[in-house]
Design a protein around this motif. Structure first.
Motif, mmCIF file in Angstrom:
data_model
loop_
_atom_site.group_PDB
_atom_site.id
_atom_site.type_symbol
_atom_site.label_atom_id
_atom_site.label_comp_id
_atom_site.label_asym_id
_atom_site.label_seq_id
_atom_site.Cartn_x
_atom_site.Cartn_y
_atom_site.Cartn_z
ATOM 1 N N GLY A 189 -6.455 2.522 11.516
ATOM 2 C CA GLY A 189 -7.689 2.857 12.212
ATOM 3 C C GLY A 189 -7.424 3.638 13.488
ATOM 4 O O GLY A 189 -6.697 4.630 13.486
ATOM 5 N N GLU B 175 -4.640 10.220 5.548
ATOM 6 C CA GLU B 175 -5.736 9.341 5.155
ATOM 7 C C GLU B 175 -5.247 7.896 5.007
ATOM 8 O O GLU B 175 -5.951 6.951 5.381
ATOM 9 C CB GLU B 175 -6.336 9.830 3.830
ATOM 10 N N VAL B 176 -4.043 7.755 4.487
ATOM 11 C CA VAL B 176 -3.474 6.412 4.341
ATOM 12 C C VAL B 176 -3.296 5.765 5.710
ATOM 13 O O VAL B 176 -3.618 4.590 5.906
ATOM 14 C CB VAL B 176 -2.120 6.474 3.609
ATOM 15 N N THR C 43 0.837 -1.204 0.000
ATOM 16 C CA THR C 43 0.000 0.000 0.000
ATOM 17 C C THR C 43 0.866 1.246 0.000
ATOM 18 O O THR C 43 0.637 2.184 -0.779
ATOM 19 C CB THR C 43 -0.928 0.011 1.227
ATOM 20 N N SER D 71 -4.952 6.327 8.409
ATOM 21 C CA SER D 71 -6.267 5.969 8.958
ATOM 22 C C SER D 71 -6.763 4.657 8.383
ATOM 23 O O SER D 71 -7.316 3.812 9.099
ATOM 24 C CB SER D 71 -7.275 7.088 8.648
ATOM 25 N N LYS D 72 -6.538 4.463 7.070
ATOM 26 C CA LYS D 72 -6.965 3.215 6.439
ATOM 27 C C LYS D 72 -6.156 2.019 6.945
ATOM 28 O O LYS D 72 -6.678 0.922 7.115
ATOM 29 C CB LYS D 72 -6.830 3.327 4.927
#
Length: 302
Positions: free
Chosen positions: A247, A240-241, A222, A243-244
């Motif tokens: 979490g 954002e990465v 990723t 968070s994905k």
């Protein structure tokens, strides 16, 4: 005279017939490999057509690397060509392995620009017996992983082995030399132990947030895709990465584990092990892991 008959050859004529030097034929004759068929009245050696065939057989066996003693044993019927060939193949295999080992060591020396002392150490490491190599790895495993209460880690270590095959490639020997130097380094052992302790669950609690990071190649993939897209680790897209990927996990704990692994050189260690085993390891993920560490540090400061 007998030595003038076309069916009788002097040693000089035998040399011309076979293309071999007289001194070689005389030596073979003295050793019993090509005895004369008869002697002339003046005591000179005389040979016949059978002697020519015998010379060709001796030459063939000598070109294949057999010693003259073995050649004589074959010709006298004390052993067979097949038996001698089998023993000679084993000896050649051992010699080839030794030459391959020497070539690998010398290639590593040339690549590193090693000193005489370093060269001697690398040569010793390369020529360790299988039992000695196993002892080095076992001592390393005990110091780094011993006493850690983690069933998953114990399962990994139970099948963990670093063994050179009987016929290693130069690349495998080169990797073994580097790995042996690495695992014998007290500083590396200490850094790797610190990293493992950070990844070991506390009794009664779940696994630390960063414990599986180094084994989760999908995380690396990723990040590789994100980096390829030009995403900076300090920007909002990186947040954002994260968070994905994580979490609401404790990112400070993830960062501690990540930084400890980078400092320990765990990725380099992983790739060396794969090279020694002759496996196709996944690409070096150091840059992806460093990007991830920078992104976690940047997120912690916002």
């Amino acid at each position: 005279m007998d030595d003038e008959r076309p069916d009788v050859l002097t040693i000089g004529r035998l040399a011309r017939r076979t293309g071999l030097p007289v001194r070689t034929l005389r030596f073979w004759s003295d050793e019993g490999a090509v005895p004369p068929a008869s002697r002339s009245a003046g005591g000179y050696r005389l040979y016949d057509a059978e002697s020519v065939a015998r010379v060709e057989l001796v030459r063939t066996l000598r070109e294949l690397g057999l010693g003259l003693d073995d050649v004589c044993r074959v010709l006298s019927g004390r052993t067979t060509v097949a038996e001698v060939a089998d023993a000679h193949v084993a000896a050649l295999d051992a010699q080839i392995r030794s030459l391959q080992m020497s070539r690998a060591v010398l290639s590593t020396v040339a690549k590193r620009g090693s000193t005489v002392e370093e060269t001697a150490l690398m040569n010793r490491l390369a020529r360790l017996s299988a039992a000695e190599r196993t002892q080095i790895i076992d001592e390393f495993k005990e110091e780094v992983f011993g006493g850690l209460d983690d069933p998953r880690l114990r399962n990994r270590m139970s099948v963990f082995s670093v063994e050179l095959p009987d016929d290693p490639t130069p690349e495998q020997v080169d990797a073994w030399i580097e790995l042996a130097e690495l695992v014998r380094d007290p500083g590396f052992r200490a850094r790797l132990r610190t990293w493992m302790e950070l990844n070991t669950p506390i009794p009664g609690q779940g696994r630390p947030p960063g414990a599986s990071l180094w084994w989760a190649r999908q995380i690396v993939q990723t990040v590789a895709e994100v980096r390829k897209g030009g995403v900076a680790p300090e920007g909002p897209a990186a947040a954002e990465v994260l968070s994905k990927l994580f979490g609401d996990a404790d990112r400070a704990a993830v960062l501690r584990s990540l930084e400890a692994g980078i400092k320990a050189g765990a990725e380099h260690y992983r790739r060396l092990v794969a090279r020694v085993r002759g496996q196709n390891s996944s690409p070096d993920a150091t840059e992806e892991l460093e990007w991830l560490a920078r992104a976690l540090r940047a997120a912690d400061q916002t």
